[in-house]
Write an enzyme that holds these catalytic residues in place. Structure first.
Site, mmCIF file in Angstrom:
data_model
loop_
_atom_site.group_PDB
_atom_site.id
_atom_site.type_symbol
_atom_site.label_atom_id
_atom_site.label_comp_id
_atom_site.label_asym_id
_atom_site.label_seq_id
_atom_site.Cartn_x
_atom_site.Cartn_y
_atom_site.Cartn_z
ATOM 1 N N GLU A 18 -40.901 18.263 -25.008
ATOM 2 C CA GLU A 18 -41.830 19.387 -24.904
ATOM 3 C C GLU A 18 -42.282 19.830 -26.291
ATOM 4 O O GLU A 18 -41.475 19.935 -27.220
ATOM 5 C CB GLU A 18 -41.144 20.556 -24.200
ATOM 6 C CG GLU A 18 -42.008 21.796 -24.091
ATOM 7 C CD GLU A 18 -41.250 22.988 -23.519
ATOM 8 O OE1 GLU A 18 -41.886 24.038 -23.313
ATOM 9 O OE2 GLU A 18 -40.036 22.870 -23.297
ATOM 10 N N TYR A 19 -43.575 20.078 -26.440
ATOM 11 C CA TYR A 19 -44.091 20.673 -27.673
ATOM 12 C C TYR A 19 -43.973 22.186 -27.537
ATOM 13 O O TYR A 19 -44.485 22.777 -26.593
ATOM 14 C CB TYR A 19 -45.547 20.288 -27.910
ATOM 15 C CG TYR A 19 -46.169 21.037 -29.074
ATOM 16 C CD1 TYR A 19 -45.843 20.711 -30.385
ATOM 17 C CD2 TYR A 19 -47.044 22.097 -28.856
ATOM 18 C CE1 TYR A 19 -46.388 21.403 -31.453
ATOM 19 C CE2 TYR A 19 -47.595 22.804 -29.911
ATOM 20 C CZ TYR A 19 -47.268 22.447 -31.208
ATOM 21 O OH TYR A 19 -47.794 23.139 -32.265
ATOM 22 N N VAL A 20 -43.266 22.808 -28.461
ATOM 23 C CA VAL A 20 -43.056 24.255 -28.415
ATOM 24 C C VAL A 20 -43.871 24.910 -29.519
ATOM 25 O O VAL A 20 -43.662 24.636 -30.707
ATOM 26 C CB VAL A 20 -41.562 24.605 -28.587
ATOM 27 C CG1 VAL A 20 -41.371 26.121 -28.534
ATOM 28 C CG2 VAL A 20 -40.733 23.929 -27.502
ATOM 29 N N ASP A 63 -23.938 24.914 -31.047
ATOM 30 C CA ASP A 63 -24.574 25.076 -32.359
ATOM 31 C C ASP A 63 -25.712 26.090 -32.265
ATOM 32 O O ASP A 63 -26.807 25.877 -32.805
ATOM 33 C CB ASP A 63 -25.093 23.737 -32.877
ATOM 34 C CG ASP A 63 -25.411 23.769 -34.373
ATOM 35 O OD1 ASP A 63 -24.829 24.610 -35.087
ATOM 36 O OD2 ASP A 63 -26.247 22.962 -34.832
ATOM 37 N N LYS A 65 -27.858 29.083 -33.243
ATOM 38 C CA LYS A 65 -28.159 29.734 -34.519
ATOM 39 C C LYS A 65 -29.646 30.032 -34.567
ATOM 40 O O LYS A 65 -30.423 29.482 -33.769
ATOM 41 C CB LYS A 65 -27.751 28.838 -35.689
ATOM 42 C CG LYS A 65 -28.367 27.438 -35.653
ATOM 43 C CD LYS A 65 -27.790 26.558 -36.745
ATOM 44 C CE LYS A 65 -28.342 25.124 -36.670
ATOM 45 N NZ LYS A 65 -27.745 24.262 -37.707
ATOM 46 N N PRO A 66 -30.104 30.895 -35.484
ATOM 47 C CA PRO A 66 -31.523 31.273 -35.514
ATOM 48 C C PRO A 66 -32.479 30.095 -35.662
ATOM 49 O O PRO A 66 -33.576 30.125 -35.096
ATOM 50 C CB PRO A 66 -31.595 32.215 -36.731
ATOM 51 C CG PRO A 66 -30.247 32.831 -36.792
ATOM 52 C CD PRO A 66 -29.290 31.736 -36.411
ATOM 53 N N ASN A 68 -32.276 27.332 -34.315
ATOM 54 C CA ASN A 68 -32.366 26.635 -33.037
ATOM 55 C C ASN A 68 -32.971 27.513 -31.941
ATOM 56 O O ASN A 68 -32.864 27.201 -30.759
ATOM 57 C CB ASN A 68 -30.986 26.144 -32.594
ATOM 58 C CG ASN A 68 -30.555 24.889 -33.336
ATOM 59 O OD1 ASN A 68 -31.385 24.184 -33.905
ATOM 60 N ND2 ASN A 68 -29.262 24.609 -33.340
ATOM 61 N N ASP A 81 -32.427 22.104 -29.530
ATOM 62 C CA ASP A 81 -31.421 21.308 -30.213
ATOM 63 C C ASP A 81 -30.052 21.403 -29.550
ATOM 64 O O ASP A 81 -29.108 21.985 -30.085
ATOM 65 C CB ASP A 81 -31.316 21.695 -31.691
ATOM 66 C CG ASP A 81 -30.581 20.618 -32.496
ATOM 67 O OD1 ASP A 81 -30.151 19.620 -31.881
ATOM 68 O OD2 ASP A 81 -30.441 20.779 -33.715
#
Length: 234
Positions: A18-20, A63, A65-66, A68, A81
């Site tokens: 997916e393109y985010v 994992d 975290k900001p 991700n 991720d």
């Protein structure tokens, strides 16, 4: 994912993702320094909803975290991720554990530092670190080396968010403190419980220029449609 044929009839493996369209949360924090509390709750509640869905399928992120988390222009948050994700299965955990420390030091729960078995509450600790950083502009623990940070994750107590930012409501400060408990059993029961405690704080979040141009919805837009189509009891 699959295998297709190229122009020269050669077989090529491919993967479609997916393109985010959005901005990573670490960049948002760097731009704003500290986020408005309505945004803190809106981001945290959406991440908690994602974790609830993942944990419900037996998948741990490991994992969080900001960098991700991606904030989209409509206020939606994407958790990306899952490269370190693990099936929450004691047998799988035992067989795949290598003794290596896996994850990012600034957001790593104590049990993960000690290479112990991760649970859904391990992801909740990482979410607590993310909420702490959104509120205060800094992670709960910092140090000159990765070892110094990991040592604090296991042994140190963070400065309460209320001391660094007096406008934080007491119940929100209490939630962050519970999420950062060293003992997993003292953290909230699950991601759904965290979601329920964050949603009441999703208010007064005005658009963030060049990052999220609309008022922040407490729930994803499609979720707002469901009450309109599902039958009402009675």
């Amino acid at each position: 994912a699959g295998v297709g044929e190229g122009a020269s009839q050669t077989r090529r493996m491919f993967i479609v993702m997916e393109y985010v369209d959005g901005i990573r949360l670490d960049d948002v924090i760097a731009e704003t320094e500290t986020l408005p509390l309505g945004w803190v709750a809106a981001v945290g509640a959406q991440v908690a909803a994602v974790l609830a869905a993942a944990h419900g399928k037996g998948v741990l992120h490991r994992d969080l975290k900001p960098s991700n988390l991606i904030l989209c222009p409509d206020g939606a948050v994407k958790v990306i991720d899952f490269g370190l994700a693990l099936l929450h299965d004691p047998e799988v955990t035992r067989l795949t554990r290598s003794g290596a420390i896996i994850g990012t030091a600034l957001y790593m729960p104590p049990e993960q530092v000690r290479s112990e078995t991760a649970t859904g509450r391990s992801d909740l600790y990482a979410l607590g670190c993310v909420l702490y950083e959104m509120i205060t502009g800094r992670p709960p623990f910092v140090g000159d080396t990765e070892y110094a940070v990991l040592e604090q994750q296991v042994n140190a107590r963070p400065i309460p968010v209320g001391k660094l930012r007096p406008d934080v409501p007491g119940d929100l400060a209490d939630l962050v403190a519970e999420l950062l408990a060293k003992d997993p059993a003292k953290r909230p029961e699950d991601a759904a419980a965290v979601y329920r405690r964050l949603v009441p704080h999703v208010s007064g979040a005005h658009p963030l220029p060049h990052m999220a141009d609309q008022e922040v919805p407490p729930l994803r837009m499609y979720a707002d449609v469901l009450p309109r189509v599902l039958p009402r009891p009675g």
